[in-house]
Design an enzyme around this catalytic site. Sequence first.
Site, PDB file in Angstrom:
ATOM      1  N   ASP A  68       0.863  -1.183   0.000  1.00 54.76           N
ATOM      2  CA  ASP A  68       0.000   0.000   0.000  1.00 54.76           C
ATOM      3  C   ASP A  68       0.898   1.231   0.000  1.00 54.76           C
ATOM      4  OD1 ASP A  68      -2.337   1.578   0.359  1.00 54.76           O
ATOM      5  OD2 ASP A  68      -1.858   1.757   2.470  1.00 54.76           O
ATOM      6  N   THR A 101      -3.081   5.221  -3.966  1.00 53.47           N
ATOM      7  CA  THR A 101      -2.008   5.964  -3.287  1.00 53.47           C
ATOM      8  C   THR A 101      -0.658   5.733  -3.962  1.00 53.47           C
ATOM      9  OG1 THR A 101      -1.934   4.131  -1.726  1.00 53.47           O
ATOM     10  CG2 THR A 101      -3.061   6.097  -1.007  1.00 53.47           C
ATOM     11  N   THR A 102      -0.471   4.540  -4.563  1.00 49.11           N
ATOM     12  CA  THR A 102       0.787   4.281  -5.284  1.00 49.11           C
ATOM     13  C   THR A 102       0.753   5.013  -6.628  1.00 49.11           C
ATOM     14  OG1 THR A 102       0.725   2.085  -4.290  1.00 49.11           O
ATOM     15  CG2 THR A 102       2.377   2.442  -5.964  1.00 49.11           C
ATOM     16  N   ASP A 402      -9.008  -0.062   2.410  1.00 44.51           N
ATOM     17  CA  ASP A 402      -8.966   0.425   1.025  1.00 44.51           C
ATOM     18  C   ASP A 402     -10.256   0.061   0.275  1.00 44.51           C
ATOM     19  OD1 ASP A 402      -6.556   1.507   1.443  1.00 44.51           O
ATOM     20  OD2 ASP A 402      -5.456   0.383  -0.078  1.00 44.51           O
TER      21      ASP A 402
END
Length: 535
Positions: A68, A101-102, A402
């Site tokens: 994550d 988020t990546t 998530d």
Amino acid sequence: MPAAPKQKSVNHGGKRSEYQDKEKPTQIRFSNINAAKAVAEAVRTSLGPRGMDKMIQAANGDVTITNDGATILKQMQVLHPAAKMLVELSHAQDVEAGDGTTSVVVIAGSLLEACAKLLSKGIHPTSISESFQNASEKSVQVLQEISTPLKLSDRDSLLKSASTSLNSKVVSQYSSLLSPLAVDAVMKVIDPATATNVDLRDIKIVKRLGGTIEDTELIDGLVFNQKGGGQGGPNKVEKAKIGLIQFCISPPKTDMDNSVIVSDYAQMDRVLREERQYILDIIKKIKKAGCNVLLIQKSVLRDAVSDLALHFLAKMKIMVVKDIEREDIEFICKSIGCRPVASLDHFLPENLGSADLVEEVQTGSSKIVKITGIANPGKTVTVLIRGSNKLVLEEADRSIHDALCVIRCLVKKRALIAGGGAPETELSLQLNDYANTLTGMEQYCFRAFAEALEVIPITLAENAGLNPIATVTELRNRHAEGEKTAGINVRKGAITNILEENVVQPLLVSTSAIHLATETVKSIMKIDDIVNCAR
């Protein structure tokens, strides 16, 4: 004595149109860009379903295994101020959308690389910033055009989105179990007709060691991590009347700097007798109100409940759950419809909550207390996560969070787009076409922005072990022929219509990623000096 530095001679023969930055701002800009790119490269390998995981070791020896982006960056030791901006960017995406988020960091890294090329061509940083802002707005517009609207009653699409989010996690093999769980949890805490947001605090996640992730369950009620307090008391109560108290059932103590001196046995006996009577009076009042399950808030200054009190409560057949954390009080009151009682005088029947069953359940090596069949339940649910070890538990918690965020995105903005690098490739093509209608520097910048977005399909292909150049070229061709939903199918290692593979994501995740990444890049481009503070 050192020779004076030579002044750069300005060549008036045609070089004037090119912007030449002074030496120091150029160095600062490139230093910032390289630092931020280094952070993006660090998380790039963990993008997508075939992305690798990172093992993070904290200073105290704790180990975290995750892919994550937000978790990796939060735990990385980042010293460079520009690199810290990317960590904050990832956190902002986590707050806004919860997923992607990546991707947002990878996009920002790629945009910065594009900026470095444009700067070396002699384009002014402000021109780049403004053009990128326009390109970002155009991108959001294009994404909205290619999205498909969604109704919250369409459970199938919600499940597809949740499982797409879970497929890139460590616990991806359990996505068929966890995605319905996430969808049901969100649907129970909102009213689908009117909701525009989801308060994730209404979904409490309880982690317990033991069992496997398959034992994870959604509980329509309450779960306490603690086992029931008090020996010999009941561990199963039907038709429960539940009281929540914030006062202590233990003998009062003197202030910190005072003490009581007892000189003989008669006084000692009297003190003990008084204490016993004091506790008994409190418990009788509690019993009188009809309470048979007592939740006791944790106390800092003295024991919230003494052993003697637990003994009396057990005799009166009152089940006790002690050490309730202060931050859980609001959730408990909302769930079971009781009111927290801060003094004994207010311990009245109308302040109690009621439920069909309160029981102690064995989970692995320890016990938990479960409350089910609540008479007038609030809109809250509890997810009980089980796992064989601490690392798996932590990662399952992050993955479920998530998935919940993805469903929250769909509640906020009810539209879906394809995944698998399809929207980025489509954006790149449409922005390139749009760039042809522009003139001057802006055209250059738009082209660079469009090219930078292709980093997502390139990275997906690289991480899946495919040839990135061949894959992305074929993807471009398919999009140029009008296949707007063609994307990289990581499992088959080919380009397919990604909607048929059920790979979908919320529109909000992509729009927010592009918007936030562009803002961060703009901020980094505007910095031309780093000044150290005196204090």
